[in-house]
Design an enzyme around this catalytic site. Sequence first.
Site, PDB file in Angstrom:
ATOM      1  N   GLU A 149      -3.254   1.500  -8.459  1.00 56.53           N
ATOM      2  CA  GLU A 149      -2.818   2.910  -8.512  1.00 56.53           C
ATOM      3  C   GLU A 149      -2.366   3.299  -9.913  1.00 56.53           C
ATOM      4  O   GLU A 149      -1.522   4.160 -10.090  1.00 56.53           O
ATOM      5  CB  GLU A 149      -1.725   3.179  -7.475  1.00 56.53           C
ATOM      6  CG  GLU A 149      -2.216   3.002  -6.047  1.00 56.53           C
ATOM      7  CD  GLU A 149      -1.498   3.864  -5.004  1.00 56.53           C
ATOM      8  OE1 GLU A 149      -1.741   3.644  -3.807  1.00 56.53           O
ATOM      9  OE2 GLU A 149      -0.710   4.750  -5.378  1.00 56.53           O
ATOM     10  N   LYS A 185       5.423  11.919  -2.810  1.00 53.04           N
ATOM     11  CA  LYS A 185       4.869  12.183  -4.146  1.00 53.04           C
ATOM     12  C   LYS A 185       3.385  11.862  -4.185  1.00 53.04           C
ATOM     13  O   LYS A 185       2.940  10.870  -3.612  1.00 53.04           O
ATOM     14  CB  LYS A 185       5.581  11.327  -5.195  1.00 53.04           C
ATOM     15  CG  LYS A 185       4.963  11.397  -6.587  1.00 53.04           C
ATOM     16  CD  LYS A 185       5.803  10.717  -7.638  1.00 53.04           C
ATOM     17  CE  LYS A 185       5.713   9.234  -7.555  1.00 53.04           C
ATOM     18  NZ  LYS A 185       6.333   8.547  -8.705  1.00 53.04           N
ATOM     19  N   HIS A 196      -1.331   7.659  -5.709  1.00 49.78           N
ATOM     20  CA  HIS A 196      -1.932   8.007  -6.995  1.00 49.78           C
ATOM     21  C   HIS A 196      -3.439   7.804  -6.925  1.00 49.78           C
ATOM     22  O   HIS A 196      -3.895   6.783  -6.439  1.00 49.78           O
ATOM     23  CB  HIS A 196      -1.370   7.118  -8.119  1.00 49.78           C
ATOM     24  CG  HIS A 196       0.112   7.048  -8.115  1.00 49.78           C
ATOM     25  ND1 HIS A 196       0.810   6.285  -7.184  1.00 49.78           N
ATOM     26  CD2 HIS A 196       1.038   7.682  -8.859  1.00 49.78           C
ATOM     27  CE1 HIS A 196       2.103   6.440  -7.387  1.00 49.78           C
ATOM     28  NE2 HIS A 196       2.278   7.296  -8.378  1.00 49.78           N
TER      29      HIS A 196
HETATM   30  O1  LIG Z   1       4.138   8.233  -9.995  1.00 50.74           O
HETATM   31  C1  LIG Z   1       4.479   8.588 -11.102  1.00 50.74           C
HETATM   32  C2  LIG Z   1       3.950   9.822 -11.732  1.00 50.74           C
HETATM   33  C3  LIG Z   1       3.183   9.460 -12.993  1.00 50.74           C
HETATM   34  O2  LIG Z   1       2.025   8.746 -12.626  1.00 50.74           O
HETATM   35  C4  LIG Z   1       2.745  10.746 -13.708  1.00 50.74           C
HETATM   36  O3  LIG Z   1       1.576  11.125 -13.530  1.00 50.74           O
HETATM   37  O4  LIG Z   1       3.588  11.305 -14.428  1.00 50.74           O
HETATM   38  C5  LIG Z   1       4.039   8.616 -13.907  1.00 50.74           C
HETATM   39  C6  LIG Z   1       4.566   7.345 -13.211  1.00 50.74           C
HETATM   40  O5  LIG Z   1       5.393   6.612 -14.090  1.00 50.74           O
HETATM   41  C7  LIG Z   1       5.317   7.720 -11.970  1.00 50.74           C
HETATM   42  O6  LIG Z   1       5.746   6.540 -11.273  1.00 50.74           O
END
Ligand SMILES: O=C1C[C@@](O)(C(=O)O)C[C@@H](O)[C@@H]1O
Length: 254
Positions: free
Chosen positions: A87, A171, A144
């Site tokens: 991810e 998220k 992600h």
């Molecule tokens: O999940 C996320 C969001 C993220 O991927 C971003 O797109 O800013 C950055 C990562 O560090 C965080 O854990």
Amino acid sequence: MAKIVKVKDIRIGEGAPKICVPMVGETLEQLKEEAAYLRTLDLDIVEWRVDFFEHVEDLEQVKAALKEIRSILANIPLVFTFRSAREGGKKEINAASYVKLNRAIAETGQVDIIDVELFNEEADVKTLVKAAHQHKVAVIISNHDFHKTPPKGEIISRLRKAQELGGDLPKIAVMPTNTADVLTLLDATRTMAEEYADRPIITMSMAGKGVVSRLTGELFGSALTFGAAQKASAPGQIPVTELREILTVLHRHA
Ligand SMILES: O=C1C[C@@](O)(C(=O)O)C[C@@H](O)[C@@H]1O
């Protein structure tokens, strides 16, 4: 009315989106320097991306580093995140190690939020949510896609699943291949926030095309946004100073 998630003095889900800045140091010395620098910035929350840490598979060294980071950050809320390689993270560890690491860190009482990836075994996600909540630690349940933007319905489905599994902050981060993908993420955010969410959500469309999604959370419904200090942890994060300026202007005219 979606609830507010309180971490120390920060109220996520109230007012302008909160700014979270990642630490991506590989060594303890780098992490200590990063933490000290972040204290000088206008931010709300710090994320330790422990997948960058050279000793991430040595729990005692992770705990020792956490103790130092916690001491330096003082009262700044801290998110503990192991981002899997699948991810977009730096390393891959097996499920048992992932659960052991996150559970142990939640039990230290030295982090305010842990990030748990949705695409783990459901039983493992539930175990970590329960352990975190038993120790008054909030949970981001995250997903992600660094290659594409899923359809609107799939984005909403994943955010709803994260909510059903007890994530305090569902998220999703997705990669746009065109500007229509950015609109898909924003539309999914709006629909989730207005029709399904009973808690704050966090969404972003990554890379340059997606920057607008990191700035307009107050309008579309994302309660937190990631900004970069010395080094970004994902494509599209802008410098935290610029991010705060833009969020402040948009909040003033909301
Ligand atoms: O999940 C996320 C969001 C993220 O991927 C971003 O797109 O800013 C950055 C990562 O560090 C965080 O854990």
